[in-house]
Design a protein around this motif. Structure first.
Motif, PDB file in Angstrom:
ATOM      1  N   ILE A  10       0.856  -1.175   0.000  1.00 21.85           N
ATOM      2  CA  ILE A  10       0.000   0.000   0.000  1.00 21.85           C
ATOM      3  C   ILE A  10       0.896   1.229   0.000  1.00 21.85           C
ATOM      4  N   ARG A  11       0.520   2.221  -0.802  1.00 18.39           N
ATOM      5  CA  ARG A  11       1.307   3.445  -0.846  1.00 18.39           C
ATOM      6  C   ARG A  11       0.874   4.354   0.305  1.00 18.39           C
ATOM      7  N   VAL A  12       1.800   4.606   1.231  1.00 25.65           N
ATOM      8  CA  VAL A  12       1.558   5.477   2.374  1.00 25.65           C
ATOM      9  C   VAL A  12       2.594   6.600   2.318  1.00 25.65           C
ATOM     10  N   GLN A  19       1.619  -4.428   3.450  1.00 29.43           N
ATOM     11  CA  GLN A  19       0.406  -4.285   4.253  1.00 29.43           C
ATOM     12  C   GLN A  19       0.616  -4.827   5.669  1.00 29.43           C
ATOM     13  N   GLU A  20       1.413  -5.862   5.823  1.00 31.44           N
ATOM     14  CA  GLU A  20       1.648  -6.455   7.137  1.00 31.44           C
ATOM     15  C   GLU A  20       2.408  -5.500   8.056  1.00 31.44           C
ATOM     16  N   ASP A  21       3.149  -4.545   7.488  1.00 37.88           N
ATOM     17  CA  ASP A  21       3.958  -3.630   8.276  1.00 37.88           C
ATOM     18  C   ASP A  21       3.204  -2.368   8.686  1.00 37.88           C
ATOM     19  N   PRO A  24      -3.198  -1.939  11.453  1.00 34.06           N
ATOM     20  CA  PRO A  24      -4.463  -2.315  10.809  1.00 34.06           C
ATOM     21  C   PRO A  24      -5.427  -1.158  10.591  1.00 34.06           C
ATOM     22  N   ASP A  25      -5.514  -0.223  11.543  1.00 32.33           N
ATOM     23  CA  ASP A  25      -6.465   0.872  11.370  1.00 32.33           C
ATOM     24  C   ASP A  25      -6.091   1.773  10.195  1.00 32.33           C
ATOM     25  N   ILE A  26      -4.807   1.997   9.978  1.00 33.89           N
ATOM     26  CA  ILE A  26      -4.371   2.813   8.840  1.00 33.89           C
ATOM     27  C   ILE A  26      -4.606   2.057   7.536  1.00 33.89           C
ATOM     28  N   ALA A  27      -4.294   0.752   7.521  1.00 37.00           N
ATOM     29  CA  ALA A  27      -4.517  -0.050   6.315  1.00 37.00           C
ATOM     30  C   ALA A  27      -5.995  -0.066   5.942  1.00 37.00           C
ATOM     31  N   GLN A  29      -8.265   2.158   6.636  1.00 37.65           N
ATOM     32  CA  GLN A  29      -8.659   3.488   6.178  1.00 37.65           C
ATOM     33  C   GLN A  29      -8.224   3.719   4.726  1.00 37.65           C
ATOM     34  N   VAL A  30      -6.992   3.350   4.392  1.00 38.20           N
ATOM     35  CA  VAL A  30      -6.489   3.533   3.026  1.00 38.20           C
ATOM     36  C   VAL A  30      -7.281   2.669   2.051  1.00 38.20           C
ATOM     37  N   ILE A  31      -7.559   1.425   2.426  1.00 38.33           N
ATOM     38  CA  ILE A  31      -8.301   0.521   1.552  1.00 38.33           C
ATOM     39  C   ILE A  31      -9.728   1.025   1.350  1.00 38.33           C
ATOM     40  N   ALA A  32     -10.377   1.486   2.417  1.00 37.79           N
ATOM     41  CA  ALA A  32     -11.737   2.009   2.309  1.00 37.79           C
ATOM     42  C   ALA A  32     -11.781   3.234   1.402  1.00 37.79           C
ATOM     43  N   GLN A  33     -10.820   4.145   1.552  1.00 40.59           N
ATOM     44  CA  GLN A  33     -10.780   5.337   0.701  1.00 40.59           C
ATOM     45  C   GLN A  33     -10.600   4.959  -0.767  1.00 40.59           C
TER      46      GLN A  33
END
Length: 53
Positions: A10-12, A19-21, A24-27, A29-33
């Protein structure tokens, strides 16, 4: 034959991160957006429902 490994990145902040790094809450949020943006591009409108239970 070896099973293929699927690595989800995921690009952060402009950097691809596994994604494992990511917490979970940030992952989530990014996936939902990303899903909401993709749905909007094809004409769907996203609404959030209040949890009742």
């Amino acid at each position: 034959m070896e099973k293929p490994r699927i690595i989800s990145e995921i690009r952060v902040n402009g950097v691809l991160t596994r994604q494992e790094d990511i917490p979970p809450d940030i992952a989530h949020q990014v996936i939902a957006q990303t899903i909401i943006r993709a749905a909007a591009n094809i004409g769907f409108k996203a609404t959030r429902k209040e949890k009742t239970a």
